[in-house]
Design a protein around this motif. Structure first.
Motif, PDB file in Angstrom:
ATOM      1  N   UNK A  15       0.792  -1.298   0.113  1.00 58.90           N
ATOM      2  CA  UNK A  15      -0.013  -0.057   0.133  1.00 58.90           C
ATOM      3  C   UNK A  15       0.878   1.184   0.040  1.00 58.90           C
ATOM      4  N   UNK A  16       0.148   2.223   0.113  1.00 60.08           N
ATOM      5  CA  UNK A  16       0.665   3.691  -0.023  1.00 60.08           C
ATOM      6  C   UNK A  16       1.104   4.275   1.465  1.00 60.08           C
ATOM      7  N   UNK A  17       2.031   5.157   1.501  1.00 64.38           N
ATOM      8  CA  UNK A  17       2.072   5.630   2.926  1.00 64.38           C
ATOM      9  C   UNK A  17       1.234   6.577   3.108  1.00 64.38           C
ATOM     10  N   UNK A  18       0.792   6.908   4.419  1.00 63.85           N
ATOM     11  CA  UNK A  18      -0.564   7.777   4.623  1.00 63.85           C
ATOM     12  C   UNK A  18      -0.144   9.318   4.171  1.00 63.85           C
ATOM     13  N   UNK A  19      -1.297  10.103   4.036  1.00 58.92           N
ATOM     14  CA  UNK A  19      -1.233  11.436   3.483  1.00 58.92           C
ATOM     15  C   UNK A  19      -0.711  12.374   4.306  1.00 58.92           C
ATOM     16  N   UNK A  41       7.254   4.270   1.444  1.00 59.95           N
ATOM     17  CA  UNK A  41       6.573   3.083   0.625  1.00 59.95           C
ATOM     18  C   UNK A  41       7.419   1.880   0.321  1.00 59.95           C
ATOM     19  N   UNK A  42       8.799   1.943   0.202  1.00 61.37           N
ATOM     20  CA  UNK A  42       9.777   0.714   0.009  1.00 61.37           C
ATOM     21  C   UNK A  42       9.823  -0.059   1.480  1.00 61.37           C
ATOM     22  N   UNK A  43       9.508   0.377   2.473  1.00 60.17           N
ATOM     23  CA  UNK A  43       9.600  -0.284   3.602  1.00 60.17           C
ATOM     24  C   UNK A  43       8.315  -0.957   3.560  1.00 60.17           C
ATOM     25  N   UNK A  44       7.018  -0.588   3.351  1.00 56.19           N
ATOM     26  CA  UNK A  44       5.903  -1.391   2.962  1.00 56.19           C
ATOM     27  C   UNK A  44       5.954  -2.142   2.027  1.00 56.19           C
ATOM     28  N   UNK A  45       6.757  -2.082   1.091  1.00 54.84           N
ATOM     29  CA  UNK A  45       6.706  -2.738  -0.020  1.00 54.84           C
ATOM     30  C   UNK A  45       8.127  -3.141  -0.490  1.00 54.84           C
ATOM     31  N   UNK A  46       8.466  -4.681   0.290  1.00 56.30           N
ATOM     32  CA  UNK A  46       9.746  -4.924   0.097  1.00 56.30           C
ATOM     33  C   UNK A  46      10.146  -5.190  -1.483  1.00 56.30           C
ATOM     34  N   UNK A  47      11.400  -4.878  -2.056  1.00 57.51           N
ATOM     35  CA  UNK A  47      11.687  -5.093  -3.313  1.00 57.51           C
ATOM     36  C   UNK A  47      11.262  -4.166  -4.358  1.00 57.51           C
TER      37      UNK A  47
END
Length: 102
Positions: A15-19, A41-47
């Motif tokens: 998902x996306x980081x909070x606004x 974003x990259x922490x929430x979506x590894x790779x």
């Protein structure tokens, strides 16, 4: 855990980081994500290979290709939504394209 149950319980990954202000630029400052937003974003979506805008005047070959690709995609968005940046320069897409130097 099944993805169905993970969604219900709120354990969904990605998902996306909070606004928040620290994650997204204002329209006046060029729209788009900040470096902190990209890192979140990259922490929430590894790779993920998400990167910030290419803003320099003479980027290298790979960054120039990213810019050309973004400019082509965003031109399609503008055409689809009937946006004219000379008439409405305060739209987010117009600000982002100015920042990317499209």
């Amino acid at each position: 855990m099944d993805s169905y149950y993970a969604d219900i319980l709120g354990f969904k990954k990605g998902g996306m980081p909070p606004r928040k202000k620290k994650y997204y630029r204002s329209t006046k400052s060029g729209a788009g994500m900040t470096q902190a937003g990209v890192m979140a974003y990259r922490r929430k979506n590894p790779g993920s290979k998400l990167k910030t805008a290419v803003t320099e005047d003479k980027p290298g070959l790979k960054r120039a290709a990213r810019r050309k690709s973004y400019c082509a995609r965003s031109a399609g968005q503008m055409k689809m939504h009937n946006v004219n940046c000379s008439k409405t320069p305060d739209k987010r897409i117009c600000a982002a394209r100015r920042r990317w130097k499209c």
